[in-house]
Design an enzyme around this catalytic site. Structure first.
Site, PDB file in Angstrom:
ATOM      1  N   ASP A 759      -0.117  -4.034  12.196  1.00 37.64           N
ATOM      2  CA  ASP A 759       0.111  -2.478  11.852  1.00 37.64           C
ATOM      3  C   ASP A 759      -1.187  -1.655  11.694  1.00 37.64           C
ATOM      4  OD1 ASP A 759       0.613  -0.902   9.139  1.00 37.64           O
ATOM      5  OD2 ASP A 759       1.686  -2.347   8.641  1.00 37.64           O
ATOM      6  N   HIS A 761      -1.976   0.852   9.874  1.00 37.22           N
ATOM      7  CA  HIS A 761      -2.825   1.531   8.106  1.00 37.22           C
ATOM      8  C   HIS A 761      -4.088   1.214   7.775  1.00 37.22           C
ATOM      9  CE1 HIS A 761       1.390   2.755   9.578  1.00 37.22           C
ATOM     10  NE2 HIS A 761       1.414   3.746   9.210  1.00 37.22           N
ATOM     11  N   SER A 812       5.094  -5.295   8.049  1.00 36.93           N
ATOM     12  CA  SER A 812       4.320  -6.209   7.733  1.00 36.93           C
ATOM     13  C   SER A 812       4.083  -7.534   6.823  1.00 36.93           C
ATOM     14  CB  SER A 812       3.435  -5.555   7.325  1.00 36.93           C
ATOM     15  OG  SER A 812       2.866  -4.436   8.167  1.00 36.93           O
TER      16      SER A 812
END
Ligand code: THG
Length: 917
Positions: A759, A761, A812
């Site tokens: 991930d 982000h 995630s």
């Protein structure tokens, strides 16, 4: 002869296969399966590298293809979604991508051909799957450096082309660029596809499939679907569609939008409904089929398949659904110019006139030049933003200055604009006299820009080559009335050059005439030189001639050039522009590079002034210039202020209370007034950190809400986060000095933060970091894509008091469970905080907490962190919290169990009922 996809597509709806990942999961493959014997030496984890199975478990992949063909799929996708050097580098197997792609096509081709042989009436096809890669070309990986990019257009083209050449030569029937979340990545993939087809001499249909990221129907990089269509208009697209993101029901409005505008065949392969809080898709094949049937019945689609959560059982439903159904008939190509930024700009005839903001030009604004020289990009961006607020529909960007590296500045500024949704909304005009700068600009924008400009100045060959390149990148182009002999300054020369250029562009390059914008040179008048007197008249006549003789083409000009001889007298200048535009627009001028803040209207000009200006513009008397100069002298002092009124209105939000202003600035992502507003707010609070926890967090929460409602999209949220960061950095020194004054220099605790592996982000994580730091915690931020081992190891090394895990995407969740397992294995008892878009209390209770013997807390948003952390730092409160959590989680688990039991008993009851009858 076997029919081709283009032949079959108008006859019936074609069935595409379902998800590869969901099917692979069913085989419960182990790390060893993924590695085979061949890849035992590669470090790290290999499980999850689905594409590698083409080499290590070809039997599984072929089995899956077979199941989909058996279920009725007309088109199966190669297992190559991530088979570029870029994505495979994650697993350290980037050196094998040629082999993987080759094997993937062989596997699919073999079974597809076998099924075709068995039933030649239902030929089967293989589409080469091309994913978006794990990097994004139009967003920064670093909130603090919005101009940064983790991948460039050129790097993407190289990687994609390598993959596509193998796919093409190995024998795919189509190229499917799918799960598009960033249009710049997609444009690079399209560019690569064209190159790969040129190189291999193999031409196959190009299929595109976008994934929308929010309920507003935008891509992750913030584009609307309409804007996306403009961005890819240059490509020879066969079909366009949507995949992933939502279930069939939620996807439908966006599919309708696409089908209504895209002049291509339409595809859709939705997920099996929406994921539940455990990230599982629990829609049944029959349920999904009901929703997909609506697509079919309403004539929305040509190609239908499935994405996340779908299996062969879902695809098996489709054959019956599409029986006898009418395929979608693509709409006609647009009959006007399409441009785009984050949004579409249709340049329709009824638009009358399109203004292009001139102020972001180092040669046309001393202020802008100074800001760029001093690298004050924030202020430079404010100039761009102001133009859009003032109504500019496009903004011109020019960095041509002898002392600047124009190519680098163009790249930086365009990248910066991409992170400013209120600016990036509109298309850009990339303005330079240097080809390399124009080319650099083309590689930065996800929208469809205008290139300004090319001309016949260096001869036909160069002109054609530039035009072909521009066409391949997908842009409209300004053609200046210049040729080998120089600049055209008379009517005769202007039309001669424009006609020649038109013939070359349309006839030889195949340019869409709507993408051609002629600039017949606006030159300064009233200069005192007699030959200049007819310049405006010649321009206006040329406008009329082009409209009559060069169908489809547009006309533009740099309007402010006209009045150079009245520099210093803004009123006269603006009045001249108003008069010139009034006459030129009447003859068909479509657009102009202007100062969008201009306030002088043709109808406002007093009669005596108007007469003198019209004398000059229309060249009505030999002494016209002299008379206007005379008038200008007398007007200079009295009317100088007339052009300054309108700016005030824009800043109405500045009238609110300081709290309102701070929240507005945060929501809009405006950093310009933070210094003054924050210093005004400080005396209202006991401690500086309260401003963060109060109005600023309030603003952030509002942003969260708006995002959830689809009223904001990701780039806007990113910008907000940056504004938050800036506000915090302004307050930081004050917070520090307050701490020093209170003699409390002790750190409240140590927190390790990480976005989990897989991930990228980190906005949420970064906000948490800020809030926690403000509350006196020492932050060890490991960044994004952090493997579990690193988290464990660093947690031990830094002796942290708690660990915060962040994740935005569904996988995630599983990775967080993995981290918890590893922490448990390492014998740690450090409390774990989890947060991010897909996390939930239920998932935490059911999956994470049970595997880790320490408090695991789910946090809804960053504002909760400090409170929870404070409790965790106090041994008594920590135990109390742990007990609370245990109880709550236990209850959640029980509730979940009862619902499941109920479902089972309901199913049983139904079965029994069936048995009874
Ligand atoms: N055609 C095309 N592109 C162009 C031009 C054109 N690009 C550049 C230019 N001409 C259009 N842009 C401007 C921008 C500013 C001004 C004129 C044209 C201008 N600026 C004030 C001046 O020089 O007096 C600046 C004052 C200040 O420093 O603020 O007039 O013709 N295709």
């Amino acid at each position: 002869m076997k029919k081709t996809i283009p032949q079959l597509i108008s006859e019936r709806i074609l069935i595409l296969d379902g998800a590869m990942g969901t099917m692979i999961q069913q085989y419960n493959l182990t790390e060893e399966d993924f590695r085979g014997e061949r890849f035992t030496h590669i470090p790290g984890q290999m499980k999850g590298n689905n594409d590698l199975l083409c080499l290590t478990r070809p039997d599984v992949i072929q089995d899956i293809h077979r199941k989909y063909l058996e279920a009725g799929a007309d088109i199966i996708e190669t297992n190559t979604f991530s088979s570029t050097t870029i994505s495979m580098a994650d697993y350290h197997v980037q050196d094998y991508i040629r082999e993987i792609n080759q094997a993937a096509v062989n596997l699919a081709r073999e079974v597809a051909d076998e099924y075709t042989r068995r039933n030649p009436d239902k030929p089967r096809f293989v589409a080469g799957s091309i994913g978006p890669t794990n990097k994004t070309a139009s967003m920064s990986p670093d909130v603090n450096n919005p101009a940064l990019r983790s991948i460039t257009y050129d790097e993407l083209v190289t990687a994609y082309q390598e993959q596509m050449e193998v796919l093409l030569t190995a024998g795919v029937d189509a190229i499917l660029i799918e799960t598009i979340f960033d249009t710049l990545n997609a444009k690079a993939a399209i560019f690569a596809a064209q190159q790969a087809m040129d190189v291999t001499g193999i031409e196959v249909p190009l299929m595109l499939s976008v994934t929308v990221s929010d309920t507003g129907g935008r891509t992750l990089s913030g584009q609307t679907l309409d804007a996306f269509l403009a961005s890819v208009q240059h490509a020879n697209v066969f079909s366009v569609g949507l995949n992933c993101s939502f279930g069939a029901r939620q996807l439908k409005p966006f599919l309708e939008q696409l089908a209504a505008r895209a002049p291509y065949y339409i595809s859709a392969y939705p997920n099996a409904g929406l994921p539940n809080s455990l990230a599982q898709y629990d829609q049944t094949p029959a349920e999904m089929a009901v929703q997909v049937k609506e697509y079919v019945d309403e004539g929305l689609i040509n190609i239908i398949g499935g994405c996340c959560g779908t299996t062969n059982e879902y695809i098996a439903e489709y054959s019956a659904l599409i029986q006898g159904a009418k395929p979608h008939i693509p709409v006609a190509k647009p009959a006007c110019l399409w441009l785009s930024g984050l949004e579409l700009l249709e340049v329709k005839p009824e638009m009358n006139f399109m203004n292009i903001g001139e102020r972001c030009n180092v040669a046309g604004s001393r202020k802008f030049l100074r800001l760029i020289q001093e690298k004050k990009y924030d202020e430079a961006l404010s100039i761009a933003r102001k133009q859009v607020e003032d109504g500019a529909l496009v903004i011109d960007i020019n960095m041509d200055d002898g002392l600047l590296d124009a190519k680098e500045e163009m790249t930086t500024f365009l990248n910066l604009i991409a992170s400013e949704p209120e600016i990036a909304r509109v298309p850009v005009m990339i303005d330079s006299s240097k080809w390399e700068v124009l080319l650099a600009g083309l590689k930065c924008v996800q929208g469809k820009p205008i290139i300004n400009s090319i001309s016949l100045k260096e001869g036909e060959e160069k002109f054609l080559s530039y035009a072909r390149t521009i066409n391949r990148y997908g842009a409209a182009v300004v053609v200046m009335a210049f040729d080998e002999k120089g600049q055209a300054d008379t009517f005769g020369r202007k039309i001669e050059i424009c006609e020649r250029a038109y013939r070359l562009l349309v006839g030889e390059v195949g340019f869409d005439p709507h993408n051609i914008i002629f600039d017949p040179n606006v030159l300064a008048i009233a200069t005192g030189i007699e030959e200049h007197n007819n310049y405006a008249v010649d321009f206006i006549h040329t406008v009329r001639w082009i409209k009559q003789h060069l169908p489809g083409a547009h006309i533009s000009g740099g309007i402010s050039n006209l009045s150079f001889s009245f520099r210093g007298n803004n009123y006269i200048r603006e009045a001249m522009h108003a008069v010139f535009l009034y006459h030129a627009i009447k003859q068909g001028l479509d657009m102009g590079i202007v100062n969008p803040a201009t306030s002088v209207l043709y109808t406002d000009i007093p009669e005596d002034v108007l007469e003198k200006i019209e004398d000059v513009v229309l060249n009505r008397r030999p002494d016209a210039a002299e008379r206007l100069i005379e008038l200008a002298e007398t007007l200079k002092n009295t009317t100088a202020n007339q052009t300054q009124s309108p700016a005030v209105v824009q800043d109405a939000w500045r009238q609110g209370s300081v709290v309102e202003r701070l929240q507005y600035a945060l929501i809009k992502g405006i950093g310009d007034f933070l210094e003054e507003d924050l210093s005004e707010a400080l005396p209202l609070y006991d401690k500086a950190v309260e401003i963060i926890e109060g109005p600023l967090m309030g603003g952030m929460n509002k942003v969260g809400e708006l995002f959830g409602d689809g009223k904001m999209f990701l780039p806007q949220v990113v910008k907000t986060a940056r504004t938050m960061k800036k506000a915090v950095s302004i307050l930081q020194p004050i917070i520090e000095s307050e701490k020093a004054a209170s003699h409390c220099t002790q750190v409240a605790g140590k927190v390790l933060l990480a976005t989990v592996k897989g991930d990228v982000h980190d906005i949420g994580k970064n906000i948490v970091s800020v809030v926690m730091a403000c509350n006196g915690y020492e932050i060890i931020d490991l960044g994004v894509m952090v493997p579990a081992e690193t988290i464990v190891q660093q947690a031990i090394e830094y002796k942290v008091d708690m660990i915060g895990l962040s994740g935005l995407i569904t996988p995630s969740l599983e990775e967080m469970v993995h981290v918890a397992v590893e922490l448990q294995k390492a014998g740690l008892h450090i409390p774990l905080l989890v947060g991010g878009a897909t996390t939930s209390k239920l998932h935490t209770a059911l999956k994470i907490a049970p595997v880790y013997n320490a408090p695991v807390v789910h946090l809804k948003d960053a504002s909760q962190n400090a409170g929870v952390a404070a409790r965790l730092m106090n041994p008594e409160l920590k135990n109390e919290l742990a007990e609370e959590l245990n109880k709550e989680y236990q209850q959640l688990r029980e509730e979940k169990e009862t619902t499941e039991k109920n479902i089972v008993s309901l199913e049983e009851a139904q079965k029994n009922k069936l048995n009874l009858f």
